[in-house]
Motif scaffolding. Structure first.
Motif, PDB file in Angstrom:
ATOM      1  N   VAL A 245       0.857  -1.190   0.000  1.00  0.00           N
ATOM      2  CA  VAL A 245       0.000   0.000   0.000  1.00  0.00           C
ATOM      3  C   VAL A 245       0.890   1.235   0.000  1.00  0.00           C
ATOM      4  N   ILE A 246       0.521   2.245  -0.778  1.00  0.00           N
ATOM      5  CA  ILE A 246       1.156   3.561  -0.732  1.00  0.00           C
ATOM      6  C   ILE A 246       0.067   4.568  -0.421  1.00  0.00           C
ATOM      7  N   GLU A 247       0.195   5.258   0.731  1.00  0.00           N
ATOM      8  CA  GLU A 247      -0.832   6.188   1.169  1.00  0.00           C
ATOM      9  C   GLU A 247      -0.694   7.527   0.456  1.00  0.00           C
ATOM     10  N   ASP A 248      -1.809   8.037  -0.047  1.00  0.00           N
ATOM     11  CA  ASP A 248      -1.813   9.328  -0.730  1.00  0.00           C
ATOM     12  C   ASP A 248      -1.255  10.424   0.178  1.00  0.00           C
ATOM     13  N   GLY A 249      -0.366  11.234  -0.369  1.00  0.00           N
ATOM     14  CA  GLY A 249       0.165  12.369   0.376  1.00  0.00           C
ATOM     15  C   GLY A 249       1.282  12.047   1.335  1.00  0.00           C
ATOM     16  N   GLY A 250       1.633  10.772   1.495  1.00  0.00           N
ATOM     17  CA  GLY A 250       2.717  10.396   2.401  1.00  0.00           C
ATOM     18  C   GLY A 250       4.070  10.531   1.740  1.00  0.00           C
ATOM     19  N   PRO A 251       5.155  10.389   2.502  1.00  0.00           N
ATOM     20  CA  PRO A 251       6.501  10.511   1.938  1.00  0.00           C
ATOM     21  C   PRO A 251       6.759   9.557   0.773  1.00  0.00           C
ATOM     22  N   ALA A 252       6.240   8.334   0.846  1.00  0.00           N
ATOM     23  CA  ALA A 252       6.457   7.374  -0.241  1.00  0.00           C
ATOM     24  C   ALA A 252       5.793   7.844  -1.526  1.00  0.00           C
ATOM     25  N   ALA A 253       4.579   8.382  -1.414  1.00  0.00           N
ATOM     26  CA  ALA A 253       3.880   8.884  -2.596  1.00  0.00           C
ATOM     27  C   ALA A 253       4.574  10.113  -3.165  1.00  0.00           C
ATOM     28  N   LEU A 254       5.036  10.982  -2.276  1.00  0.00           N
ATOM     29  CA  LEU A 254       5.679  12.214  -2.733  1.00  0.00           C
ATOM     30  C   LEU A 254       7.028  11.952  -3.399  1.00  0.00           C
ATOM     31  N   ALA A 255       7.652  10.799  -3.100  1.00  0.00           N
ATOM     32  CA  ALA A 255       8.920  10.456  -3.760  1.00  0.00           C
ATOM     33  C   ALA A 255       8.723  10.295  -5.266  1.00  0.00           C
ATOM     34  N   GLY A 256       7.548   9.844  -5.672  1.00  0.00           N
ATOM     35  CA  GLY A 256       7.202   9.784  -7.086  1.00  0.00           C
ATOM     36  C   GLY A 256       7.807   8.655  -7.878  1.00  0.00           C
ATOM     37  N   VAL A 257       8.456   7.678  -7.214  1.00  0.00           N
ATOM     38  CA  VAL A 257       9.118   6.605  -7.962  1.00  0.00           C
ATOM     39  C   VAL A 257       8.738   5.214  -7.467  1.00  0.00           C
ATOM     40  N   LEU A 258       7.866   5.124  -6.467  1.00  0.00           N
ATOM     41  CA  LEU A 258       7.504   3.835  -5.897  1.00  0.00           C
ATOM     42  C   LEU A 258       6.111   3.429  -6.351  1.00  0.00           C
TER      43      LEU A 258
END
Length: 667
Positions: A414-427
């Motif tokens: 899961v990748i949560e919207d607006g979290g650091p993982a989503a903001l990285a833009g490559v996962l």
């Protein structure tokens, strides 16, 4: 459809012969509690633990009286009709309040007790006492007692729970409060009312509270507990037919403690494959392995995958309504041994001491089961990604790891919207994790070990990630369109170049690893961009082109020109080479060819050997020394030998080879 309310609000009695039957009080006042000696010989005190959950700013609806300034023990004076406490059906007027979230009320004034309750947060653990007559029957048929072991980590000099009871009070050492966000809370097993049987291997069933606290304080950074807990028994469920509705209440950030299997594709049924020991689901007594899950909070799962269901559970807050078909009502009992399983657990792993914040659940967890999908016509690439946690986590969940003799790759679930993982833009969901904070986890780490590595990294998470790049059929020259769809977690990942002169071309200078363009496998550095969503770039400078790309919307169509073309065979002109295609049908048999080239840099790939009697040999069209230009329409230009072998192995039963060989007249 039968309905069952299973809110975590029922009292758990903890006297020496504890039961869970409805209780009665002698009157509505606390006078009987002032002195045990003054109590009637026909009465005895019982202690229960009640957990109440409320939404933000919602009052518990408890009127408190007593305190040192009133010369009475703290007790419940009234319950507001329809309030949280009243609806729990676990409290009565006259109940004495011994502690609130582990803080004793014995030496507090009334105003201090009321303030303690008002500021208890959204979860409050009440330790209450009431009187029960000796002829009150103890009926334990509705409760199954089980034991479990758990290991907790000390954080800020605390394990995150308090205890009461002991030999001096003639009742078991009992958990009176579990602090929200603590190590004990995140573990998801320990609950108020659980009896503690052992601390670090020492029997505490006959020790005082002080002795038990001393054992805890003398622990190193971890302590291992053996606890006894209660599971509600619902004998009536064995007679039920058809679907069953189960209503559960859980604290914010907690998990139900279930794993799901099945529904890898739309339309397939979904089942509970695992119920966590001592978790909310097991304690309620109504959810079991192989039960079919029909809906979550009213959302039917007919058109959902297992990952969709996990997201629905993760987003559930406070109230969770599940519709299930019990396993004993299923016509076909599912075999879950080989199924993919995903857990509903989402644990906080950023700052372990940070308070739990409302809003999005941006967390990370690892669940020790699951299998990855198999993707044809793709090749893996690796990248390093560093995330810095925000106030509530890294914003992604993982599943997989070593579990017994089984291993499933650790992947992003899961990748949560607006979290650091989503903001990285490559996962992207499905990416495989090779290392965490510099330590290899691929094939060697359990779920627990992976979680520990993340925790030890503090607010920085350094990951080595493998992702799939599509082996797309790419023209080596000419003009074509490439359509890309942006997601909440992936950026296009394109860097363009050009000049301020409108007559100059706009071209792709680099592709960001892990970005959408990189994963598609279609675009390459050097490709010329002729148009963006139909808007010509022929008379645009670099600044205008960059603006058009940034504002292209969620769906981006690039018109691309490939300006360079490979020569068919090194050192030969087209007239000196013959280019043709050969179609091979393996029917499951080996093709019978070996290739030669370079594994380290892009160089031509040639046929090095042809096995006699093999599929390739029987065609009579292939010879040792022939150069392979393309496999199933996919050019080998810019590919290594390893790439070519991978493409050939995944080409399927029908393989078309584009071959270049010397013209005999030129030899």
């Amino acid at each position: 459809m039968a309905k069952l309310l299973l809110a975590c609000l029922k009292p758990l009695t903890t006297d020496d012969d504890a039961g869970s039957t409805p209780r009665t009080t002698t009157n509505g006042s606390p006078d009987g509690y002032q002195s045990s000696a003054a109590s009637s010989s026909q009465e005895r005190r019982k202690v229960a633990y009640v957990e109440l959950l409320r939404r933000s700013r919602e009052p518990f609806g408890i009127g408190v009286e007593g305190g040192t300034d009133r010369h009475q023990p703290a007790h419940i004076a009234h319950l507001r009709p329809g309030g949280v406490a009243d609806k729990s059906q676990a409290l009565q007027t006259g109940d004495r309040i011994l502690s609130i979230n582990g803080t004793s009320t014995e030496h507090l004034m009334r105003s201090e007790i009321a303030a303690l309750l008002d500021n208890a947060g959204n979860v409050v653990n009440l330790e209450i006492a009431y009187e029960a007559s000796p002829d009150e029957e103890e009926d334990e048929s509705g409760v199954l007692k089980k034991t479990a072991f758990l290991t907790l980590t000390r954080e800020r000099n605390s394990f995150g729970f308090t205890i009461s009871g002991g030999s001096k009070e003639r009742r078991p050492i009992t958990v009176s409060h579990v602090a929200v966000g603590s190590s004990a809370f995140r573990h998801g097993v320990l609950k108020a009312g659980d009896r503690v049987l052992q601390i670090n291997g020492s029997d505490v069933t006959a020790v005082s509270q002080l002795e038990a606290v001393t054992l805890l304080q003398s622990s190193d950074d971890t302590c291992t507990l053996e606890i006894e807990y209660d599971i509600t028994v619902h004998d009536e469920l064995l007679e039920s037919r058809g679907p069953l509705q189960v209503d559960l209440i859980k604290p914010k950030g907690a998990s139900l403690g279930i794993s799901l299997s099945g529904a890898l594709h739309l339309g397939q049924p979904m089942y509970i494959s695992k119920v966590k020991e001592a978790g909310i689901a097991e304690r309620c007594g109504a959810l079991h392995v192989r039960d079919q899950l029909v809906s979550i909070n009213g959302v039917t799962l007919d058109n959902k995958t297992i990952r969709d269901a996990v997201r629905l559970l993760a987003r559930s807050d406070f109230n969770v309504r599940l519709e299930i078909i019990p396993a004993h009502n299923l016509t076909i009992v599912p075999d879950l041994s080989q199924e993919e399983a995903l857990s509903d657990t989402l644990s906080r792993l950023s700052d372990p001491h940070a308070p739990h914040l409302p809003g999005r659940q941006s967390q990370l967890s690892v669940t020790s089961s699951g299998s990855g999908g198999h993707h044809m016509l793709c090749h893996p690439e690796t990248m390093r990604v560093q995330l810095k946690s925000d106030d509530i986590g890294f914003g992604l969940s993982l599943h997989g790891g070593v579990s017994g003799k089984r291993y499933r790759p650790i992947k992003i679930a899961v990748i949560e919207d607006g979290g650091p993982a989503a903001l990285a833009g490559v996962l992207q969901v499905g990416d495989r994790i090779i290392s965490l904070n510099g330590v290899n986890v691929d094939g060697v780490a359990t779920a627990h070990q992976a979680l520990k590595l993340v925790q030890e990294g503090g607010d920085v998470l350094d990951m080595e990630v493998i992702f799939d790049v599509t082996d797309a059929v790419v023209p080596t020259s000419g003009t074509f369109d490439v359509k890309m769809v942006k997601t909440s977690s992936l950026n296009l990942g394109i860097t363009i170049n050009g000049s301020d002169k409108r007559e100059d071309n706009i071209w792709i200078s680099s592709l960001k690893k892990g970005g959408i363009a990189c994963r598609m496998g279609t675009l390459k550095p050097g490709d010329v961009i002729l148009a963006i969503n139909g808007q010509s770039m022929q008379n645009c400078n670099l600044r205008e082109a960059a603006h058009a790309l940034r504002n292209a919307g969620d769906v981006v169509t690039l018109t691309i020109s490939k300006e360079c073309c490979e020569r068919p065979t090194t050192g030969l002109t087209p007239s000196e080479a013959v280019i043709f295609s050969v179609e091979l049908h393996s029917d499951g048999l080996p093709l019978g060819i070996s290739l030669t080239g370079s594994n380290h840099q892009p160089q031509p790939v040639f046929i090095a050997r042809i096995s006699e009697g093999g599929v390739a040999h029987r065609t009579g069209a292939l010879k040792v020394g022939d150069r392979i230009m393309a496999i199933n329409g996919q050019s080998l230009f810019g590919k290594t030998l390893r790439d070519a072998v991978f493409m050939l192995q995944n080409a399927g039963d029908a393989v078309t080879l584009k071959i270049s060989k010397l013209n005999r007249r030129s030899q």
